[in-house]
Design a protein around this motif. Structure first.
Motif, PDB file in Angstrom:
ATOM      1  N   PHE A 128      10.023  -2.665   4.369  1.00  0.00           N
ATOM      2  CA  PHE A 128      10.764  -1.455   3.979  1.00  0.00           C
ATOM      3  C   PHE A 128      11.180  -1.523   2.510  1.00  0.00           C
ATOM      4  N   GLY A 129      11.434  -2.754   2.011  1.00  0.00           N
ATOM      5  CA  GLY A 129      11.714  -2.912   0.583  1.00  0.00           C
ATOM      6  C   GLY A 129      10.525  -2.459  -0.255  1.00  0.00           C
TER       7      GLY A 129
ATOM      8  N   ARG B  20       7.341  11.858   2.924  1.00  0.00           N
ATOM      9  CA  ARG B  20       7.712  11.247   1.646  1.00  0.00           C
ATOM     10  C   ARG B  20       8.998  10.441   1.761  1.00  0.00           C
ATOM     11  N   ARG B  21       9.593  10.441   2.958  1.00  0.00           N
ATOM     12  CA  ARG B  21      10.901   9.795   3.110  1.00  0.00           C
ATOM     13  C   ARG B  21      10.865   8.710   4.172  1.00  0.00           C
ATOM     14  N   PRO B  22      10.640   7.478   3.751  1.00  0.00           N
ATOM     15  CA  PRO B  22      10.469   6.382   4.723  1.00  0.00           C
ATOM     16  C   PRO B  22      11.659   6.207   5.650  1.00  0.00           C
ATOM     17  N   LEU B  23      12.866   6.335   5.119  1.00  0.00           N
ATOM     18  CA  LEU B  23      14.036   6.077   5.945  1.00  0.00           C
ATOM     19  C   LEU B  23      14.140   7.116   7.055  1.00  0.00           C
TER      20      LEU B  23
ATOM     21  N   ARG C 214       3.513  -4.439  -5.812  1.00  0.00           N
ATOM     22  CA  ARG C 214       3.483  -5.745  -5.169  1.00  0.00           C
ATOM     23  C   ARG C 214       4.510  -5.712  -4.037  1.00  0.00           C
ATOM     24  N   MET C 215       4.415  -6.660  -3.095  1.00  0.00           N
ATOM     25  CA  MET C 215       5.411  -6.688  -2.032  1.00  0.00           C
ATOM     26  C   MET C 215       6.801  -6.798  -2.648  1.00  0.00           C
ATOM     27  N   PHE C 216       7.779  -6.314  -1.925  1.00  0.00           N
ATOM     28  CA  PHE C 216       9.165  -6.276  -2.388  1.00  0.00           C
ATOM     29  C   PHE C 216       9.635  -7.647  -2.862  1.00  0.00           C
TER      30      PHE C 216
END
Lengths: 64, 796
Positions: free
Chosen positions: B166-167, B535-538, B107-109
């Motif tokens: 991003f969350g 695999r790494r969003p940041l 679900r959304m953050f």
């Protein structure tokens, strides 16, 4: 002396070349990523991600 | 988020998910998607209706309704803001909220952030609707909203939407980020950067601010923003939409995932450089505009790669396209993406641009993209979502098919006549007769010729709008048939393990090479490095930001910091306080929507308007007002061409002087009072921005100067046989500004070197005497300056 005057004295001839190298570097990396070998399976799995929503079971329902 | 848990299996592999993976249950938040879809449809109707109204105004000026709030200059920004940020904006939020949850299996953050985002964005749209028609604007295209709304946009976009998105990535249950998510990341990161840096301004009041940039730099920043708003608001999120919803609707994975990777990085890296192509042949340094053109041309191939990827996704499914209007919408949408991304690079070629710029060709190009690509992708997505969101069948498939056909017909009836209008007007502007004079010296002639095309546009726009009404009916009826209670399916998916160990770098197949070569082969050539990023969003977001920021800096830093880009002209002085007030009225009325202030160094232009514009002429223009379309003639050298009385009469009733003019009446400017007391604050803010106002910043001095100059103009007006009692009316300030335009370079420089200008120019020279330019060395080869006073008489 203003920043603008200072910059005007600086030799920025290198900038176009630097931008070219930067651009070429990105181009090479993208090309490499594109033609990298042995990733057929990984690509196939990634492309199918939109079809994996998790295991869905009908819920109890909630008020609208 | 419901996070019921049961113990799952421990992954024993040496790489991949490490540690215990619990199977978790959760639900998707579709309520927020329903809200965004509803808002998309609502604002689509509003934005397109305003568009239709201003399209009618072009053909029938009476449709201005005789009110200042409904004139073209005020409504055009409302139209563009409504369709871009309200219609397309809500559409991409609907797409992102629906697909991100499913691609991340979570679900959304935060539901609270989702709601804050939704209501915050709608509040921003309402504030736009409540300010733009009242002339509260920053005067920069697609960035018109004033500073308090700009701050709200930054908070809602990054603080609510960005954090929520991003969350969600942080709590995802799918390690690999699908390519659609990359496009969303690029959208959020880049739009934040563009919005913040283009909107930097110093407030003079709650409803008025001045851009920190001036002239050439402001123009550059504006089109760096403007072009990339197209790229990162109307292209990348819609590509994310395409990469998710097209495979879903076609029930086939995207044709080539490889191609989508190339598509992504090439767009992110190349698009950001292309902005200066909006400023060809202007006072922007040629190196910047050439750079913009070259990068625009490079965009063609990756864009077409993306289009082909979309269309080939339907290979083997074309029989379904024939039967399913959702796929039809997508196919036409993607085709228009291809057409627009071919046409864009073509229009960026300087030679083509010299014809197309300032004409309706640009308008046709934009609408092919907006109606075809953004509109049809949105409609396809909404029709696909409606039965899923409202858990019932779509009310009428036939109505959906009808929408598709009249929408398509509407686009064609809109763009084809407007292309014709654009090329016609462009050719008329540059046509010479056999004796070397302009074939159409009267600008108005090049406007009246377009009327049949403008009427055809009204027909096309009406058809497109009717299609949207069919969507409204279909959506309401589908909603009416929703179940008493929405079923909220429980989804289960294993949580990501606490740790993830990247697969080892594959062994290099090379033998007998240096160790470093083997390392490069295994880590880079195998594509291993990129799979790790995915695999790494940041890391991925930072790299995206680096790509767009670095490219921007390569253009921005030299432009801002090399003095030779904007040679100073000693005779160019700041506007007087009254002229500044007049300029603010010019901005508030949205004059820049129809009039440019930029004469290109092209023979037909210098012949028609006068000496071409120099970068140094705009150093005090916060914001620049070069414009992008000439519905009326250029005004860069307007000063002194007409009498003060002519201007007042013309503002009051343009048709009284030019029967066929399509300019709205500005009679209200003859009634409304100048806000003299507010002028001091505005002058002070300008001085803060580095405009050398000297004495005028003393308390009350600017007001005094403005009143004195207004009295002079009013007296001259009476002397010319015009109205009396105008010395405190807005029209006087506006005329003072008009009479100043473009005259400085032909004035003698009162300082031998760069202008330290301790006092502003005062209107000691009678405004009417300034019609005789005095060429100076600084004015250069003033080949066209004599033409400035002779070729454009009565042309409005």
């Amino acid at each position: 002396m203003s920043m603008s005057q200072l910059m005007s004295f600086m030799d920025l001839d290198l900038w176009p070349q630097a931008a070219l190298v930067l651009f070429f570097g990105v181009f090479v990396l993208v090309t490499v990523r594109l033609f990298a070998r042995g990733q057929k399976q990984a690509m196939h799995e990634a492309a199918n991600l939109p079809f994996e929503d998790g295991t869905v079971t009908p819920g109890k329902g909630d008020a609208r | 988020m419901t996070a019921a848990s049961e113990p799952g299996a421990t992954v024993a592999a040496t790489y991949g998910e490490r540690g215990q993976q619990r199977l978790e249950s959760f639900t998707y938040d579709d309520a927020i998607v329903r809200l965004f879809v509803g808002a998309t449809i609502l604002w689509g109707v509003v934005g397109m209706l305003v568009g239709l109204l201003i399209a009618v105004q072009m053909a029938l000026p009476a449709a201005n309704l005789g009110m200042e709030w409904t004139s073209f200059g005020r409504l055009r920004p409302l139209h563009t803001n409504a369709v871009i940020f309200a219609f397309a904006g809500n559409a991409i939020f609907a797409a992102i909220y629906y697909s991100t949850q499913r691609l991340c299996k979570t679900r959304m953050f935060s539901d609270t952030l989702s709601k804050l985002h939704f209501w915050g964005w709608q509040l921003i749209i309402v504030s736009a609707a409540l300010t733009l028609p009242f002339g509260i604007t920053q005067g920069k295209e697609y960035a018109e909203l004033e500073w308090p709304i700009d701050i709200a946009i930054a908070v809602v976009w990054l603080g609510f939407f960005g954090v929520n998105f991003f969350g969600t990535l942080a709590i995802r249950r799918e390690r690999h980020m699908y390519v659609a998510l990359w496009f969303y990341i690029a959208t959020i990161v880049t739009v934040t950067m563009l919005h913040v840096f283009n909107s930097l301004a110093i407030p003079a009041s709650l409803t008025k601010s001045y851009s920190v940039y001036a002239g050439v730099q402001d123009a550059f920043m504006q089109w760096w923003y403007g072009h990339n708003a197209v790229a990162f608001f109307l292209t990348t999120p819609f590509l994310g939409l395409m990469y998710y919803f097209l495979p879903k609707a076609a029930e086939k994975p995207v044709y080539s995932y490889r191609l989508s990777i190339v598509h992504f990085w090439s767009l992110v890296f190349i698009y950001i450089w292309a902005g200066p192509h909006h400023l060809h042949y202007t006072a922007l340094p040629a190196w910047a505009s050439t750079l913009g053109m070259v990068f625009s041309l490079m965009l063609w191939m990756p864009s077409w790669g993306g289009m082909i990827n979309g269309l080939l996704t339907l290979r083997g499914a074309w029989n379904r396209v024939a039967a399913d209007p959702v796929l039809k919408f997508f196919v036409v949408g993607i085709t228009f993406y291809g057409m627009s991304t071919f046409e864009g690079p073509m229009l960026s070629i300087k030679l083509v641009n010299s014809l197309s710029h300032y004409t309706d060709w640009t308008i046709a190009h934009v609408h092919a993209g907006a109606l075809g690509w953004n509109g049809f992708m949105t409609f396809g997505m909404i029709y696909w979502l409606l039965p899923r969101l409202f858990q019932t069948n779509l009310w009428s498939k036939r109505l959906m098919a009808t929408h598709f056909w009249i929408g398509t017909l509407g686009i064609l009836l809109y763009v084809i006549p407007i292309y014709t209008a654009g090329i016609t007007q462009g050719l008329m502007w540059r046509a010479f007769d056999e004796s070397g004079r302009l074939a159409y010296p009267d600008f108005l002639e090049t406007v009246t010729r377009l009327m049949p095309f403008y009427w055809m546009r009204v027909v096309g726009g009406t058809l497109y709008f009717l299609g949207v009404i069919l969507l409204v009916v279909n959506a309401i009826m589908t909603w009416a048939h929703r179940p008493a209670k929405y079923d909220e399916p429980v989804v289960t998916a294993p949580a990501l393990a606490p740790r993830y160990v990247d697969p080892p770098i594959p062994e290099s197949a090379l033998a007998g090479n240096l160790a470093v070569a083997r390392k490069i082969d295994s880590a880079i050539i195998s594509g291993w490095f990129h799979r790790v990023w995915e695999r790494r969003p940041l890391k991925f977001s930072v790299l995206t930001l680096v790509a767009v920021a670095l490219a921007s800096l390569f253009e921005i830093i030299p432009l801002f910091l090399i003095g030779s880009n904007v040679p100073t002209i000693a005779s160019v002085k700041p506007y007087t306080p009254l002229e500044l007030a007049g300029r603010d009225i010019y901005i508030a009325e949205g004059c820049y929507n129809c009039h440019s202030q930029m004469i290109r160094p092209i023979w037909a232009e210098t012949k028609r308007y006068g000496e071409y514009s120099k970068p140094g002429e705009f150093v005090y223009d916060h914001p620049f007002q070069w414009g992008s379309r000439r519905i009326g003639p250029d005004l860069a050298r307007e000063g002194g061409k007409q009498s003060t009385d002519w201007h007042v009469r013309h503002f009051e009733n343009p048709q009284a002087l030019n029967a066929q003019s399509i300019m709205p009446s500005y009679a209200h400017l003859l009634e409304q009072e100048i806000d003299f007391e507010g002028i001091q604050r505005r002058v002070d803010v300008m001085a803060m921005l580095g405009v050398p106002y000297g004495e005028a910043v003393k308390n009350g001095k600017a007001v005094e100067m403005a009143r004195a100059q207004a009295r002079q103009f009013a007296a001259e007006l009476v002397a010319q046989g015009g109205r009396s009692g105008m010395e405190t009316k807005k029209v006087i300030a506006l005329v003072a500004y008009m009479q100043r335009l473009g005259k400085d370079i032909s004035q003698p420089a009162d300082a031998p070197t760069e202008a330290p200008a301790t006092t502003p120019t005062t209107p000691t020279a009678s405004p009417s005497t300034a019609g005789t330019p005095v060429p100076t060395a600084e004015a250069g080869a003033a080949a066209g300056s004599s033409g400035a006073t002779s070729t454009n008489g009565g042309a409005r």
